[in-house]
Motif scaffolding. Structure first.
Motif, short mmCIF file in Angstrom:
data_model
loop_
_atom_site.label_atom_id
_atom_site.label_comp_id
_atom_site.label_asym_id
_atom_site.label_seq_id
_atom_site.Cartn_x
_atom_site.Cartn_y
_atom_site.Cartn_z
N ASN A 1 34.62 70.33 80.82
CA ASN A 1 33.62 70.30 79.91
C ASN A 1 33.67 69.39 78.98
O ASN A 1 32.51 68.42 78.52
CB ASN A 1 33.25 71.75 79.14
N ASP B 1 36.10 67.07 79.11
CA ASP B 1 36.65 65.64 79.88
C ASP B 1 37.92 65.14 79.02
O ASP B 1 38.21 63.93 78.77
CB ASP B 1 35.59 64.69 80.11
N LYS C 1 31.12 68.90 85.75
CA LYS C 1 30.69 67.96 84.96
C LYS C 1 31.56 66.48 85.49
O LYS C 1 32.71 66.43 85.32
CB LYS C 1 30.62 68.01 83.49
#
Length: 472
Positions: free
Chosen positions: A241, A243, A434
């Protein structure tokens, strides 16, 4: 002049069905009389993920539905138990190539990706990342909710060791999407880089898929020579989420030294590593480390201990327990209080040369990459959801299933032939992380397609109503 049909009537050209749906379009308007939309959602939520990917081209409303977070969660929840399978990483017949495959009992093996046997790494790899190039030098490190974690294994031009966990990829084979995750550089010269171990976890609190790395650190010079007595590890966690990577407790050490490049198994989103004496569990949410000693048992020179996942229960198989060598198996389960409970003793597993799985460095003249052999030649067995234990004949690589309830040993299973390295429980899903890109576009920058952010406007009112009242 208009054409005339039979009876002298004017010919009327039939109208074509329109597939260009408007924001309020629904399958009912496209197909005429059909099922209610709540029934359609129920059917689609029980449909295999691969089929749903194809169904996305039916209309924009279905495309929007199958991308909706609530529907993805609904589909995952309803397929977790009924469609669970094993994700196998091993050789294809005749050792022509390695492959990652899906195995279900009494069904044909499904190859997800074949790996070329003769492979030459490109000079610019991994600068110009290619999933196919990466796949040839990787280890499977876990599967959670359809997301598979693959860790890169790099062979240096000079030196005898391999470097584990230099690059990591998150991959959902059902929707053919991948994400490359770069590994942070070595922090100190004392990091034992060639023994880094990777696992995959799921943080249910933050709905976040996390990559967990155990980085062994040399406490003394003896550790660099292979002495594990005083070696420790640093825990690093990557959040999909956010990164980014983060060291747990500011890089504080845990008293565990991994002996394999991947975690042993994953239960309810928590990865577990095993060694000769204990299990190590890392909580994906807090990053806290938990040490679980093996159950107490009497051992002999033939005794083997295998920690496994049995229907989402932390379990241990003790092969050949007792003072003298035998072919019995003790089965233990970890209860909620953290204590080992002995469930039963089964056996003997009768058969010439049969034993719990062990890795071979050479089979039929084919050299097996050393990074695929888990510590000291040990390969973990598997327990199927139906309860059978995988049993191996180490002399010819033949694999059998043993039913502890009936003490029945089945015939050979080709799915595990000629040799398998890693296996994890897997479920096909529509889950996407994501930053994931379609297969083949790994090196391209992430750009949203036109209308990708506004898919909800194509969702029919009936689908919106069904998803609104669905409780995750």
């Amino acid at each position: 002049m208009a054409k005339k049909g039979k009876g002298g009537q004017k010919y009327r050209r039939p109208t074509r069905p329109s597939h260009n749906s408007t924001p309020d379009a629904s399958p009912e308007k496209l197909t005429g009389k059909t099922l209610p939309e709540d029934v359609i959602v129920e059917i689609l939520s029980r449909t295999p993920a691969k089929s749903l990917v194809r169904f996305r081209c039916v209309c924009k409303s279905w495309l929007s539905l199958t991308h909706h977070p609530k529907f993805i969660e609904m589909h995952l929840k309803r397929n977790k138990l009924r469609n669970k399978c094993l994700l196998l990483h091993g050789f294809l017949p005749k050792y022509t190539a390695r492959a990652v495959s899906l195995f279900r009992l009494n069904e044909p093996l499904v190859n997800l990706f074949d790996i070329k046997k003769n492979f030459v790494r490109k000079k610019d790899y991994p600068k110009n990342f290619s999933f196919a190039d990466f796949f040839n030098e990787m280890t499977v490190c876990g599967s959670v909710n359809g997301i598979v974690c693959l860790s890169h294994t790099q062979y240096p031009e000079e030196g005898f060791y391999v470097e584990w966990g230099r690059f990591v990829v998150l991959w959902n084979p059902a929707i053919n999407r991948t994400k490359l995750v770069m590994i942070p550089p070595r922090k100190t010269l004392f990091d034992i880089w060639q023994m880094v171990s990777v696992g995959l976890g799921f943080d249910a609190v933050d709905n976040d898929y996390k990559i967990i790395r155990l980085v062994p650190v040399a406490v003394s010079d003896d550790n660099l020579q292979g002495d594990k007595a005083h070696a420790e590890s640093r825990v690093e966690i990557y959040s999909s989420n956010k990164d980014r990577w983060k060291a747990v407790n500011k890089g504080a050490m845990i008293h565990f030294y991994p002996n394999r490049p991947n975690c042993s198994f994953i239960i309810k989103g928590v990865p577990y590593w095993s060694d000769e004496k204990a299990l190590c569990a890392i909580d994906p949410h807090t990053g806290m480390y938990k040490n679980i000693p093996h159950p107490e048992y009497v051992k002999n020179e033939k005794t083997l201990v295998h920690c496994i996942n049995m229907n989402d229960l932390v379990s241990v198989l003790v092969y050949s327990p007792g003072e003298s060598p035998n072919q019995m198996v003790d089965f233990y389960v970890l209860d909620n209080s953290g204590s080992w409970m002995k469930q039963f003793t089964t056996g003997p597993i009768v058969g010439e040369g049969l034993r719990m799985p062990t890795g071979l460095t050479t089979v039929e003249g084919v050299q097996i990459p050393q990074h695929l052999i888990t510590g000291a030649g040990l390969r973990l067995p598997q327990l199927l959801t139906t309860g059978e234990i995988v049993v191996l004949n180490p002399f010819n690589g033949s694999t059998y299933f043993y039913d502890p309830k009936t003490s029945h040993l089945s015939g050979k299973f080709a799915a595990f032939q000629p040799l398998w390295f890693q296996s994890y429980c897997h479920v096909e899903s529509l889950v996407s992380v994501k930053g994931m890109l379609p297969f083949g576009n790994e090196g391209k920058s992430r750009k949203n397609k036109p209308g990708e952010k506004n898919r909800d406007k194509y969702l029919s009112e009936g689908f919106k109503l069904v998803l609104h009242f669905y409780q995750i």
